[in-house]
Design a protein around this motif. Structure first.
Motif, PDB file in Angstrom:
ATOM      1  N   ASP A  86     -16.558  64.752  -5.677  1.00 22.01           N
ATOM      2  CA  ASP A  86     -17.163  66.074  -5.868  1.00 22.01           C
ATOM      3  C   ASP A  86     -18.556  66.015  -6.483  1.00 22.01           C
ATOM      4  N   ARG A  87     -18.944  64.874  -7.023  1.00 19.21           N
ATOM      5  CA  ARG A  87     -20.309  64.747  -7.546  1.00 19.21           C
ATOM      6  C   ARG A  87     -21.330  64.560  -6.413  1.00 19.21           C
ATOM      7  N   GLN A 130     -21.821  66.164  -0.386  1.00 21.31           N
ATOM      8  CA  GLN A 130     -20.845  66.384   0.673  1.00 21.31           C
ATOM      9  C   GLN A 130     -19.421  66.519   0.144  1.00 21.31           C
ATOM     10  N   GLY A 131     -19.271  66.356  -1.150  1.00 21.75           N
ATOM     11  CA  GLY A 131     -17.936  66.387  -1.745  1.00 21.75           C
ATOM     12  C   GLY A 131     -17.471  67.783  -2.082  1.00 21.75           C
ATOM     13  N   LEU A 132     -17.493  68.657  -1.111  1.00 25.10           N
ATOM     14  CA  LEU A 132     -17.130  70.054  -1.338  1.00 25.10           C
ATOM     15  C   LEU A 132     -15.624  70.201  -1.542  1.00 25.10           C
ATOM     16  N   PRO A 133     -15.210  71.215  -2.315  1.00 26.95           N
ATOM     17  CA  PRO A 133     -13.781  71.419  -2.578  1.00 26.95           C
ATOM     18  C   PRO A 133     -13.081  72.088  -1.403  1.00 26.95           C
ATOM     19  N   GLU A 134     -13.120  71.426  -0.244  1.00 26.36           N
ATOM     20  CA  GLU A 134     -12.493  71.925   0.970  1.00 26.36           C
ATOM     21  C   GLU A 134     -11.274  71.070   1.288  1.00 26.36           C
ATOM     22  N   VAL A 135     -10.264  71.671   1.892  1.00 20.80           N
ATOM     23  CA  VAL A 135      -9.055  70.916   2.221  1.00 20.80           C
ATOM     24  C   VAL A 135      -9.395  69.729   3.115  1.00 20.80           C
ATOM     25  N   SER A 136     -10.351  69.878   4.017  1.00 28.83           N
ATOM     26  CA  SER A 136     -10.718  68.789   4.921  1.00 28.83           C
ATOM     27  C   SER A 136     -11.427  67.645   4.206  1.00 28.83           C
ATOM     28  N   ASN A 137     -11.783  67.849   2.942  1.00 33.98           N
ATOM     29  CA  ASN A 137     -12.326  66.768   2.113  1.00 33.98           C
ATOM     30  C   ASN A 137     -11.285  66.267   1.127  1.00 33.98           C
ATOM     31  N   GLY A 138     -10.036  66.569   1.380  1.00 32.81           N
ATOM     32  CA  GLY A 138      -8.973  66.171   0.461  1.00 32.81           C
ATOM     33  C   GLY A 138      -7.831  65.452   1.147  1.00 32.81           C
TER      34      GLY A 138
END
Length: 292
Positions: A202-203, A206-214
């Motif tokens: 998240d720093r 591109q590290g957005l708090p989106e499900v597709s980034n999790g």
């Protein structure tokens, strides 16, 4: 403590416990009949965003939805603006005003998908902006004493608290709900043992708090993923560090890590929730660089 206060505390504890068991979220069905020591209790209104039980003198829970009709929003200083319900200034809003006057803790239910909510509690009403038809909510018990004009040090503390209690909690709830409360690697289904791992930290921009980034991962696979002991390819294959594959140790290493080499991730049912291929590719390239 009177009976209603004891019941309120019991309900908050029960909701948070259920959320922990699920992996950070609760469902509408669970909130409709939350099991308590003596019976059960409704914790959400059937149709409205404010739940005012008849046997309580103040609101018990409020619902906030990103796609709802009201302009609920987070503001600087760790406070959350919660819009009045439509209609008269009093009406259904009256008991929420009572929660402000009596400083009774309430539950903020943040909708993360249809019928699924992340509970934030205890939350306190610290302001009633009648002219704007909004209440101010403090998302942490300590933050309510810093409302107004916090110092720079207090502001940093508040920002850290809000990040942990709201942003991280919502991200975890969204991700683990999308994966139906199971580890994407080993399929463990104990919500208390699951984390929402960022593919891109998240720093990073591109590290957005989106499900597709999790990724929903159990704690051992989360630690292994963060430590580049395992990698996940853009085609959803798990790869274990070569040196780790060659080690000899007990059953945890053999079955928990080495045995995961080459398996395919368990993915969310909805395509929009599945790991983003570009982010996976970026993360996997770093894994290969570190383990080559």
């Amino acid at each position: 403590m009177d009976t209603s206060e004891h019941l309120r505390d019991e309900i908050i504890a029960a909701v948070l416990d259920r959320a922990s068991r699920n992996g950070g979220f609760v469902t509408r069905d669970e909130l409709t009949s939350m099991p308590l020591a003596n019976g059960s209790q409704r914790v959400i209104d059937r149709t409205r965003g404010i739940w005012n039980p008849r046997d309580m003198d103040a609101t018990l829970s409020v619902l906030s939805s990103p796609d709802g009709p009201y302009a609920d929003r987070e503001v600087a200083g760790g406070l959350f603006h919660y819009a009045y319900q439509d209609g008269p200034t009093n009406g259904v809003n009256a008991k929420l005003r009572k929660a402000y006057e009596l400083q009774k803790p309430i539950i903020l239910l943040r909708k993360v998908r249809d019928g699924v909510f992340v509970p934030i509690a205890p939350v306190y009403v610290v302001g009633d902006l009648i002219e704007k038809r909004e209440f101010l909510l403090a998302l942490d018990e300590s933050v309510r004493f810093l409302a107004g004009d916090p110092s720079p040090l207090e502001r940093r503390y508040v920002e850290r608290v809000v990040k942990q209690r709201l942003h991280q909690a919502e991200f975890r709830g969204r991700v683990i709900a999308a994966y139906s409360t199971r580890c994407a690697v080993c399929r463990l289904r104990h919500g208390e043992l699951l984390d929402a791992a960022h593919i891109i930290a998240d720093r990073d921009e591109q590290g957005l708090p989106e499900v597709s980034n999790g990724l929903s991962l159990c704690k051992i696979h989360h630690a292994a993923f963060d430590g580049y002991l395992i990698g996940i390819s853009p085609d959803y294959q798990v790869r274990v560090d070569r040196q780790l594959l060659e080690e000899t140790d007990g059953p945890m290493l053999r079955y928990g890590l080495q045995g995961m080499h080459g398996i395919r991730l368990t993915l969310p049912e909805q395509r929009k929730d599945r790991p983003d291929a570009d982010r996976l590719n970026q993360r996997y390239a770093e894994f290969l660089r570190r383990t080559s």
